[in-house]
Design a protein around this motif. Sequence first.
Motif, PDB file in Angstrom:
ATOM      1  N   TRP A 141     -78.352  71.379 -94.353  1.00 49.16           N
ATOM      2  CA  TRP A 141     -77.896  70.501 -95.430  1.00 49.16           C
ATOM      3  C   TRP A 141     -77.013  71.259 -96.411  1.00 49.16           C
ATOM      4  O   TRP A 141     -77.377  72.322 -96.884  1.00 49.16           O
ATOM      5  CB  TRP A 141     -79.091  69.939 -96.202  1.00 49.16           C
ATOM      6  CG  TRP A 141     -79.835  68.855 -95.473  1.00 49.16           C
ATOM      7  CD1 TRP A 141     -80.711  69.011 -94.443  1.00 49.16           C
ATOM      8  CD2 TRP A 141     -79.759  67.452 -95.740  1.00 49.16           C
ATOM      9  NE1 TRP A 141     -81.194  67.810 -94.042  1.00 49.16           N
ATOM     10  CE2 TRP A 141     -80.636  66.824 -94.826  1.00 49.16           C
ATOM     11  CE3 TRP A 141     -79.068  66.675 -96.656  1.00 49.16           C
ATOM     12  CZ2 TRP A 141     -80.818  65.444 -94.801  1.00 49.16           C
ATOM     13  CZ3 TRP A 141     -79.255  65.307 -96.632  1.00 49.16           C
ATOM     14  CH2 TRP A 141     -80.105  64.700 -95.714  1.00 49.16           C
ATOM     15  N   GLU A 142     -75.850  70.694 -96.727  1.00 46.57           N
ATOM     16  CA  GLU A 142     -75.033  71.209 -97.817  1.00 46.57           C
ATOM     17  C   GLU A 142     -75.774  70.898 -99.117  1.00 46.57           C
ATOM     18  O   GLU A 142     -76.443  69.877 -99.238  1.00 46.57           O
ATOM     19  CB  GLU A 142     -73.658  70.529 -97.801  1.00 46.57           C
ATOM     20  CG  GLU A 142     -72.570  71.304 -98.525  1.00 46.57           C
ATOM     21  CD  GLU A 142     -72.562  71.061-100.025  1.00 46.57           C
ATOM     22  OE1 GLU A 142     -72.175  71.964-100.775  1.00 46.57           O
ATOM     23  OE2 GLU A 142     -72.965  69.960-100.431  1.00 46.57           O
ATOM     24  N   GLY A 152     -90.409  64.312 -96.180  1.00 44.75           N
ATOM     25  CA  GLY A 152     -89.125  64.596 -95.549  1.00 44.75           C
ATOM     26  C   GLY A 152     -88.690  66.036 -95.761  1.00 44.75           C
ATOM     27  O   GLY A 152     -89.130  66.721 -96.694  1.00 44.75           O
ATOM     28  N   GLU A 153     -87.812  66.499 -94.894  1.00 45.79           N
ATOM     29  CA  GLU A 153     -87.368  67.889 -94.929  1.00 45.79           C
ATOM     30  C   GLU A 153     -86.789  68.273 -96.282  1.00 45.79           C
ATOM     31  O   GLU A 153     -87.117  69.328 -96.851  1.00 45.79           O
ATOM     32  CB  GLU A 153     -86.323  68.117 -93.827  1.00 45.79           C
ATOM     33  CG  GLU A 153     -85.778  69.532 -93.759  1.00 45.79           C
ATOM     34  CD  GLU A 153     -84.683  69.673 -92.724  1.00 45.79           C
ATOM     35  OE1 GLU A 153     -84.499  70.799 -92.210  1.00 45.79           O
ATOM     36  OE2 GLU A 153     -83.993  68.667 -92.434  1.00 45.79           O
ATOM     37  N   VAL A 154     -85.926  67.422 -96.825  1.00 45.20           N
ATOM     38  CA  VAL A 154     -85.254  67.746 -98.081  1.00 45.20           C
ATOM     39  C   VAL A 154     -86.234  67.741 -99.250  1.00 45.20           C
ATOM     40  O   VAL A 154     -86.197  68.635-100.114  1.00 45.20           O
ATOM     41  CB  VAL A 154     -84.097  66.759 -98.353  1.00 45.20           C
ATOM     42  CG1 VAL A 154     -83.534  66.965 -99.753  1.00 45.20           C
ATOM     43  CG2 VAL A 154     -82.999  66.954 -97.327  1.00 45.20           C
ATOM     44  N   MET A 155     -87.145  66.763 -99.287  1.00 40.72           N
ATOM     45  CA  MET A 155     -88.075  66.694-100.406  1.00 40.72           C
ATOM     46  C   MET A 155     -89.047  67.873-100.394  1.00 40.72           C
ATOM     47  O   MET A 155     -89.396  68.410-101.446  1.00 40.72           O
ATOM     48  CB  MET A 155     -88.841  65.370-100.375  1.00 40.72           C
ATOM     49  CG  MET A 155     -87.958  64.139-100.603  1.00 40.72           C
ATOM     50  SD  MET A 155     -86.996  64.235-102.133  1.00 40.72           S
ATOM     51  CE  MET A 155     -88.301  64.079-103.345  1.00 40.72           C
ATOM     52  N   ARG A 156     -89.494  68.293 -99.218  1.00 45.16           N
ATOM     53  CA  ARG A 156     -90.371  69.464 -99.145  1.00 45.16           C
ATOM     54  C   ARG A 156     -89.625  70.712 -99.594  1.00 45.16           C
ATOM     55  O   ARG A 156     -90.166  71.570-100.286  1.00 45.16           O
ATOM     56  CB  ARG A 156     -90.908  69.628 -97.716  1.00 45.16           C
ATOM     57  CG  ARG A 156     -91.960  68.576 -97.362  1.00 45.16           C
ATOM     58  CD  ARG A 156     -92.603  68.824 -95.997  1.00 45.16           C
ATOM     59  NE  ARG A 156     -91.712  68.435 -94.914  1.00 45.16           N
ATOM     60  CZ  ARG A 156     -91.119  69.294 -94.109  1.00 45.16           C
ATOM     61  NH1 ARG A 156     -91.297  70.598 -94.249  1.00 45.16           N
ATOM     62  NH2 ARG A 156     -90.342  68.858 -93.131  1.00 45.16           N
ATOM     63  N   ASP A 207     -75.311  67.552-100.782  1.00 44.93           N
ATOM     64  CA  ASP A 207     -75.917  66.492 -99.972  1.00 44.93           C
ATOM     65  C   ASP A 207     -77.432  66.487-100.155  1.00 44.93           C
ATOM     66  O   ASP A 207     -78.059  65.419-100.252  1.00 44.93           O
ATOM     67  CB  ASP A 207     -75.577  66.689 -98.497  1.00 44.93           C
ATOM     68  CG  ASP A 207     -74.105  66.500 -98.194  1.00 44.93           C
ATOM     69  OD1 ASP A 207     -73.419  65.851 -99.001  1.00 44.93           O
ATOM     70  OD2 ASP A 207     -73.633  66.998 -97.160  1.00 44.93           O
ATOM     71  N   ALA A 208     -78.040  67.674-100.174  1.00 40.05           N
ATOM     72  CA  ALA A 208     -79.489  67.765-100.351  1.00 40.05           C
ATOM     73  C   ALA A 208     -79.904  67.253-101.736  1.00 40.05           C
ATOM     74  O   ALA A 208     -80.905  66.548-101.881  1.00 40.05           O
ATOM     75  CB  ALA A 208     -79.952  69.209-100.164  1.00 40.05           C
ATOM     76  N   THR A 209     -79.110  67.589-102.748  1.00 37.44           N
ATOM     77  CA  THR A 209     -79.396  67.116-104.107  1.00 37.44           C
ATOM     78  C   THR A 209     -79.321  65.589-104.171  1.00 37.44           C
ATOM     79  O   THR A 209     -80.154  64.937-104.797  1.00 37.44           O
ATOM     80  CB  THR A 209     -78.395  67.723-105.105  1.00 37.44           C
ATOM     81  OG1 THR A 209     -78.424  69.139-104.986  1.00 37.44           O
ATOM     82  CG2 THR A 209     -78.734  67.333-106.529  1.00 37.44           C
ATOM     83  N   ALA A 210     -78.307  65.031-103.517  1.00 41.51           N
ATOM     84  CA  ALA A 210     -78.161  63.573-103.496  1.00 41.51           C
ATOM     85  C   ALA A 210     -79.352  62.917-102.810  1.00 41.51           C
ATOM     86  O   ALA A 210     -79.880  61.900-103.283  1.00 41.51           O
ATOM     87  CB  ALA A 210     -76.864  63.190-102.776  1.00 41.51           C
ATOM     88  N   GLU A 211     -79.807  63.493-101.702  1.00 44.52           N
ATOM     89  CA  GLU A 211     -80.942  62.938-100.971  1.00 44.52           C
ATOM     90  C   GLU A 211     -82.205  62.957-101.839  1.00 44.52           C
ATOM     91  O   GLU A 211     -82.959  61.967-101.902  1.00 44.52           O
ATOM     92  CB  GLU A 211     -81.168  63.750 -99.693  1.00 44.52           C
ATOM     93  CG  GLU A 211     -82.342  63.305 -98.842  1.00 44.52           C
ATOM     94  CD  GLU A 211     -82.080  62.015 -98.096  1.00 44.52           C
ATOM     95  OE1 GLU A 211     -83.010  61.515 -97.439  1.00 44.52           O
ATOM     96  OE2 GLU A 211     -80.942  61.486 -98.173  1.00 44.52           O
ATOM     97  N   ALA A 212     -82.441  64.076-102.526  1.00 43.89           N
ATOM     98  CA  ALA A 212     -83.623  64.183-103.393  1.00 43.89           C
ATOM     99  C   ALA A 212     -83.529  63.191-104.550  1.00 43.89           C
ATOM    100  O   ALA A 212     -84.529  62.545-104.927  1.00 43.89           O
ATOM    101  CB  ALA A 212     -83.761  65.609-103.920  1.00 43.89           C
ATOM    102  N   TYR A 213     -82.342  63.047-105.129  1.00 42.94           N
ATOM    103  CA  TYR A 213     -82.153  62.115-106.243  1.00 42.94           C
ATOM    104  C   TYR A 213     -82.463  60.688-105.813  1.00 42.94           C
ATOM    105  O   TYR A 213     -83.125  59.930-106.541  1.00 42.94           O
ATOM    106  CB  TYR A 213     -80.732  62.215-106.786  1.00 42.94           C
ATOM    107  CG  TYR A 213     -80.487  61.285-107.961  1.00 42.94           C
ATOM    108  CD1 TYR A 213     -80.756  61.691-109.264  1.00 42.94           C
ATOM    109  CD2 TYR A 213     -80.006  59.997-107.769  1.00 42.94           C
ATOM    110  CE1 TYR A 213     -80.552  60.841-110.341  1.00 42.94           C
ATOM    111  CE2 TYR A 213     -79.805  59.135-108.831  1.00 42.94           C
ATOM    112  CZ  TYR A 213     -80.077  59.565-110.117  1.00 42.94           C
ATOM    113  OH  TYR A 213     -79.885  58.712-111.169  1.00 42.94           O
ATOM    114  N   VAL A 214     -81.969  60.299-104.631  1.00 40.64           N
ATOM    115  CA  VAL A 214     -82.198  58.943-104.141  1.00 40.64           C
ATOM    116  C   VAL A 214     -83.694  58.659-104.023  1.00 40.64           C
ATOM    117  O   VAL A 214     -84.183  57.606-104.443  1.00 40.64           O
ATOM    118  CB  VAL A 214     -81.507  58.747-102.771  1.00 40.64           C
ATOM    119  CG1 VAL A 214     -81.994  57.463-102.107  1.00 40.64           C
ATOM    120  CG2 VAL A 214     -79.999  58.693-102.939  1.00 40.64           C
TER     121      VAL A 214
END
Length: 372
Positions: free
Chosen positions: A111-112, A29-33, A115-122
């Motif tokens: 991504w703010e 995913g975009e955020v994880m990369r 928000d990006a940190t939350a997505e990666a944490y999940v």
Amino acid sequence: MTSLLLKHKVNLPDFEQWFTSFSNGDAQGEVMRWAKKSRNRIVHESDLELDSSCRVIWIGDWYRRAERVATFPPRMSISEVIDAVQSSRGMPPYGVMTIKRRWVDKALPAWELLDATAEAYVKLNNLLRIGHAAAGVEVCDIESGDLGCVTSELPEVSGHLLCMHEAQSELSGHFSVTDGCILEEVSEEVEIDIERGAYRARAYGLPELPRGDAVDCVDGFMAIARKVMSRDGCHVTIAMCFKGDVVVHIQRMDFDDQRIKMLTFERLANLVESLRADGVLIIGEMWTGKQTAKEKELGTVLFPARDRLDREEALAVYAITRDGRHADLTSPVERTPEGEVICGEPISFDVVMSNTLIPVQRKWKEMDSRGI
């Protein structure tokens, strides 16, 4: 974290199966990369390239809302931004203004950062949950750290941690356009104490808690609310956020006027996104009023119930789900000269009965457009 897992993979049951699934799925995913590249960039090269902007949101009423992006110096505080906006020309003469600071990395502009940190944490939290399940470990025995919301229990999460949601409030400010006064939402997280709740339920003679999603629970919570109202003579406003059949958050909501009420429900909408909630149920007192002949002729309501001389008191329970279903019940409240409170038989208007849910509906549409 993924580097540590790879280092110890020989000791992890079924590692190739569940880690490969992650590598080919969530990790792409975009955020994880971005998270992986950013970690390497920070450690070996330089810090993130941060960019800041502000969202200026004007809320006239439940239906009228406008938003634009403004540019202010990155280190300018929210209070200083508010002063600058208040002194600018062209503002509407009424309503509420919200200023939200937004920080992004130039490598991930959509991504703010929170928000990006939350997505990666999940994604990483879910990876650890899968690894524990594969190893047959039901309870992690590592001692939790100092942060109350980040624990070794690895709870199932699908959005912001509550501490992240609370941190967002530090990036925003609100003021009344009419008189310039600074406004604060009034809400309080309700702690779920099972033993205390069971004791009070027995003392009040309450029925069992209903089961199902937000819409399914309307009848059951109305039965409970009527018992509480009859005994206490009042009922606080409570919002419940659901994920399927599970209540993931309970919020008490207090507001003295319409401005604070609008901000409080805007905050609830943000919480819905943070929790990835798909249902909301509201319990509380309300005013009701009958349309005049002229209002019926015009097909509108000229004065809200709270401002009518013939207003009547009622208890309401209403809910909506992300898939568009809704339910509502209203129980008329009568107070006798002796001080007794009588809750009448509940009736349904079979409509999305409250403007207060408009921010939540708007938020779900935004989430759909972003694929959340």
